[in-house]
Design a protein around this motif. Sequence first.
Motif, PDB file in Angstrom:
ATOM      1  N   TYR A  94      37.582  56.048  42.606  1.00 20.95           N
ATOM      2  CA  TYR A  94      38.391  54.857  42.882  1.00 20.95           C
ATOM      3  C   TYR A  94      37.517  53.608  42.911  1.00 20.95           C
ATOM      4  N   TYR A  95      36.377  53.696  43.599  1.00 22.91           N
ATOM      5  CA  TYR A  95      35.485  52.538  43.691  1.00 22.91           C
ATOM      6  C   TYR A  95      34.544  52.442  42.494  1.00 22.91           C
ATOM      7  N   ASP A  96      34.214  53.573  41.893  1.00 22.23           N
ATOM      8  CA  ASP A  96      33.379  53.531  40.691  1.00 22.23           C
ATOM      9  C   ASP A  96      34.078  52.758  39.578  1.00 22.23           C
ATOM     10  N   ASN A  97      35.397  52.860  39.528  1.00 22.74           N
ATOM     11  CA  ASN A  97      36.170  52.214  38.466  1.00 22.74           C
ATOM     12  C   ASN A  97      36.716  50.843  38.869  1.00 22.74           C
ATOM     13  N   MET A  98      36.413  50.390  40.067  1.00 21.59           N
ATOM     14  CA  MET A  98      36.924  49.101  40.528  1.00 21.59           C
ATOM     15  C   MET A  98      36.227  47.959  39.785  1.00 21.59           C
ATOM     16  N   VAL A  99      37.002  46.987  39.335  1.00 23.36           N
ATOM     17  CA  VAL A  99      36.466  45.829  38.622  1.00 23.36           C
ATOM     18  C   VAL A  99      35.982  44.791  39.637  1.00 23.36           C
ATOM     19  N   HIS A 100      34.770  44.341  39.472  1.00 21.41           N
ATOM     20  CA  HIS A 100      34.199  43.333  40.368  1.00 21.41           C
ATOM     21  C   HIS A 100      34.604  41.938  39.917  1.00 21.41           C
ATOM     22  N   GLU A 101      35.246  41.192  40.810  1.00 21.89           N
ATOM     23  CA  GLU A 101      35.632  39.812  40.529  1.00 21.89           C
ATOM     24  C   GLU A 101      34.744  38.884  41.367  1.00 21.89           C
ATOM     25  N   PRO A 102      33.799  38.178  40.753  1.00 20.74           N
ATOM     26  CA  PRO A 102      32.856  37.351  41.515  1.00 20.74           C
ATOM     27  C   PRO A 102      33.509  36.303  42.401  1.00 20.74           C
ATOM     28  N   ARG A 103      34.698  35.805  42.017  1.00 17.88           N
ATOM     29  CA  ARG A 103      35.374  34.808  42.836  1.00 17.88           C
ATOM     30  C   ARG A 103      36.296  35.430  43.880  1.00 17.88           C
ATOM     31  N   ASN A 104      36.446  36.734  43.823  1.00 21.69           N
ATOM     32  CA  ASN A 104      37.288  37.427  44.805  1.00 21.69           C
ATOM     33  C   ASN A 104      36.742  38.843  45.023  1.00 21.69           C
TER      34      ASN A 104
END
Length: 291
Positions: free
Chosen positions: A7-17
Amino acid sequence: MLHTREYYDNMVHEPRNPSHWHALFLDKSVPFNADAKAAFLYDSSTRSRQFLYPVAKVLARLAIILMQLFKIVVPNLINAPKTLHKCLYIGMKYFITPEANFLILRHFYLGSEILRFIKDNVDGAEHIPMNPLKPLEVADVQDNIFLEHDLNLYNFIINLNKAVADKKVRIEKKDNPDFSAIGSGEIPFAAFRDKWTNVIDLATAIELFTPAYQFYLTDNDFWRATNSLQLDEVIGIYASTIMDCPEKLTALNNKHPMIPLPTYGAAFRLLLHGFSTEVLHAMLVQAKKAV
């Protein structure tokens, strides 16, 4: 669905959020099994944890205080551990999240392995009786498993230190620790129920379960159970002495076992107790893999 590391391995990182939970999952400063960490963080991010927990916390702690007043008058009127564990089983199966059930069952499993590790690495402790608790499905909690878990901890500390005193041996560093008790693979749990009613997170469930625990047990049994939550430091010292790594005790933070705390804070200490067990076990798994 049980949310594990994918679940977290596939989470997209959004630098502004950025996600608070994503950051904690990726941080490796504290040893923690990846699947358990993902389950713990996902469970902590639910709406139940955000909105239901604050209300449940206040009401549950008020109930504990009122029950304590009642138990002053009739401390032994109710002693029904079987009924208690039946209630806990129903609550776990039908109302709490799969992640919470996963973490609860892991706790008993890991706790048994840690105690066995300590026993295996103290010369002269070979004949200490053990009662390993390794539940594989929620129904197993009906065998008085919460109460047995508390008793195991007390009996182990008492029997271990009696053996140390009688045989004039010491809990000390082992150059080649025996890690045979420490499992590093996936625990084969049965599938956890995941219906629309399974929405209560782990922290909220513990708050709600604690007054039930107090109600169905004698005052002495409940008092003993809550005090057991401060023994993490003791077990941590035993293990870190064997491993010669006292600096790793920073996350085992229930502290001051000789100073009893009010029972109304038992739920939060139970959450810390589960966290400490995961950290200590993960530390032992890391050491086992490094051999």
